[in-house]
Write a protein that holds these residues in place. Structure first.
Motif, short mmCIF file in Angstrom:
data_model
loop_
_atom_site.label_atom_id
_atom_site.label_comp_id
_atom_site.label_asym_id
_atom_site.label_seq_id
_atom_site.Cartn_x
_atom_site.Cartn_y
_atom_site.Cartn_z
N ALA A 199 0.70 -1.10 -0.06
CA ALA A 199 -0.07 -0.06 -0.02
C ALA A 199 1.03 1.20 0.07
CB ALA A 199 -0.85 0.02 1.08
N GLU A 200 2.06 1.16 0.80
CA GLU A 200 2.95 2.36 1.04
C GLU A 200 3.47 2.60 -0.43
OE1 GLU A 200 5.24 1.61 3.89
OE2 GLU A 200 4.07 2.60 5.41
N ALA A 201 3.79 1.43 -1.16
CA ALA A 201 4.49 1.61 -2.62
C ALA A 201 3.34 2.13 -3.66
CB ALA A 201 5.11 0.18 -3.10
N ALA A 202 2.24 1.66 -3.40
CA ALA A 202 1.26 2.24 -4.39
C ALA A 202 1.03 3.62 -4.15
CB ALA A 202 -0.07 1.53 -4.03
N LEU A 203 0.90 4.07 -3.02
CA LEU A 203 0.88 5.53 -2.68
C LEU A 203 2.05 6.39 -3.28
CD1 LEU A 203 -0.66 7.81 -1.14
CD2 LEU A 203 0.83 7.38 1.10
N VAL A 204 3.26 5.92 -3.13
CA VAL A 204 4.27 6.51 -3.77
C VAL A 204 4.14 6.80 -5.02
CG1 VAL A 204 6.73 6.35 -4.01
CG2 VAL A 204 5.93 6.01 -1.87
N GLN A 205 3.64 5.61 -5.82
CA GLN A 205 3.34 5.54 -7.31
C GLN A 205 2.38 6.52 -7.51
OE1 GLN A 205 2.22 1.77 -8.71
NE2 GLN A 205 2.89 2.46 -10.87
N ALA A 206 1.41 6.75 -6.82
CA ALA A 206 0.18 7.72 -7.02
C ALA A 206 0.55 9.15 -6.84
CB ALA A 206 -0.91 7.46 -6.09
N GLU A 207 1.35 9.35 -5.81
CA GLU A 207 2.08 10.71 -5.68
C GLU A 207 2.75 11.12 -6.84
OE1 GLU A 207 4.17 10.04 -2.14
OE2 GLU A 207 2.29 10.88 -0.92
N ALA A 208 3.83 10.10 -7.48
CA ALA A 208 4.56 10.55 -8.64
C ALA A 208 3.40 10.47 -9.98
CB ALA A 208 5.53 9.21 -8.98
N ALA A 209 2.47 9.72 -9.78
CA ALA A 209 1.67 10.11 -11.04
C ALA A 209 0.96 11.42 -10.98
CB ALA A 209 0.70 8.90 -11.12
N LEU A 210 0.63 11.88 -9.94
CA LEU A 210 -0.16 13.20 -9.58
C LEU A 210 1.01 14.33 -9.91
CD1 LEU A 210 -2.22 15.16 -8.59
CD2 LEU A 210 -1.21 14.95 -6.20
N ALA A 211 2.36 14.13 -9.57
CA ALA A 211 3.29 15.07 -9.68
C ALA A 211 3.64 15.37 -11.40
CB ALA A 211 4.67 14.74 -9.10
N ASP A 212 3.52 14.27 -12.16
CA ASP A 212 3.99 13.85 -13.50
C ASP A 212 2.68 14.66 -14.16
OD1 ASP A 212 5.31 12.89 -15.85
OD2 ASP A 212 3.51 12.07 -16.11
#
Length: 339
Positions: free
Chosen positions: A117-130
């Motif tokens: 879940a923490e990895a998925a959150l990091v990925q979601a934050e990166a997608a938002l930044a992108d």
């Protein structure tokens, strides 16, 4: 015999200018290209306009990119909620494992879910930044201050990174480079002179003049620099450049001009250009003999210094030449020399 003005040849010091056609380019010529694909919704500037760094140039329709940002935000919030639930599960089972009520494997499974879940959150934050970065790319601003060239697109055009041509270019307010070809034969002695002084670069002259396309001399002097270290075997020349300051943006990138490189000749012979004439691509001059008759001689010109020619061969110190009316003279004609 008719009277003609004459001059006794002696050595002097002269400055000879070698002239080379040059292409002028600004130090900072920046191509403006889009980083994202979309339909152009606004052109905020005009061709030939001066723009400052950060000025809005073009606007791409950003509706799709705003939607992607909103979707990325929702994805991040969902990932954050899953992470919080997984963290809650771990906190709930930890005391139970410590008391031996449940197996440690159950806690390890919950811990694995938390890590995912923490990895998925990091990925979601990166997608938002992108998504936010791509949204920012829909506003195309000037990366430097300068003058805009022709704008190659119109409102409504579909533009993107794959476009062959840039939207426009900006010619910055830095120095101007004058590029020209320098003959290999002239380069060799110049390199030797610089090498003997401990410098390997054939550049260094800082009193180069520039004649603009309208025939006017540019107010600032330039410094010669080497632009290429390899001689082009097809032309037998090397490309050099002269750097000119351009504080008032008087010179536009892409224009043409003529660079004039001075060279000082000491102990040389000079003759007025008006004393010579051309015959079958040869430069001729009349020399006065001891009996006051004249003889036509061929001279070799090293260069031009003002209104005089610098002579490399054909004359010697002590010769007397006719400095006017050469077109009226003939070999063996008697004259009355006038100093």
């Amino acid at each position: 015999p008719p009277e003609y003005k004459t001059k006794l040849i002696d050595t002097t010091t002269a400055v000879v200018y070698s002239e080379y056609s040059a292409v002028l380019q600004s130090e900072a010529v920046v191509e403006i290209r889009p980083k994202v694909t979309g339909y152009l919704s606004k052109i905020a500037v005009n061709e030939g306009q001066w723009v400052n760094k950060g000025t809005l140039l073009f606007k791409i329709d950003d509706a799709d990119y705003i939607q992607k940002v909103n979707s990325a935000k929702a994805g991040m919030q969902s990932a954050k909620a899953n992470r919080d639930n997984a963290l809650l599960e771990v906190k709930k089972l930890t005391p139970l494992v410590q008391k031996g009520i449940i197996s440690p494997f159950e806690l390890e499974a919950r811990q694995g879910n938390l890590d995912a879940a923490e990895a998925a959150l990091v990925q979601a934050e990166a997608a938002l930044a992108d998504a936010k970065i791509n949204l920012g790319y829909t506003s195309i601003t000037a990366p430097t201050s300068g003058v805009l060239s022709r704008i190659e697109v119109r409102v409504g055009s579909l533009i993107g990174p794959s476009n062959a041509s840039p939207l426009t270019t900006i010619s910055g307010d830095g120095d101007v480079f004058a590029y020209f070809s320098f003959d290999e034969k002239n380069l060799a002695p110049l390199r030797r002179a610089r090498f003997n002084s401990g410098e390997h670069n054939p550049a260094g002259k800082s009193n180069i003049e520039l004649i603009l396309a309208d025939g006017q001399q540019y107010q600032h002097k330039g410094k010669m620099e080497s632009a290429s270290g390899i001689i082009d075997r097809t032309t037998g020349s090397i490309q050099l450049k002269v750097v000119f300051p351009n504080p008032d943006n008087e010179i536009l990138s892409g224009s043409s001009g003529v660079v004039k490189i001075p060279a000082t000749y000491k102990g040389c012979i000079t003759v007025p250009q008006s004393a010579t004439y051309e015959l079958q691509d040869k430069i001729m001059i009349y020399v006065v003999n001891s009996d006051n008759t004249v003889t036509r001689k061929i001279i070799t010109i090293e260069g031009t210094s003002g209104k005089d020619y610098v002579v490399s061969s054909g004359l010697k110190t002590g010769d007397r030449i006719v400095i006017e009316g050469a077109d009226k003279l003939k070999d063996g004609m008697s004259i009355t020399p006038k100093e």
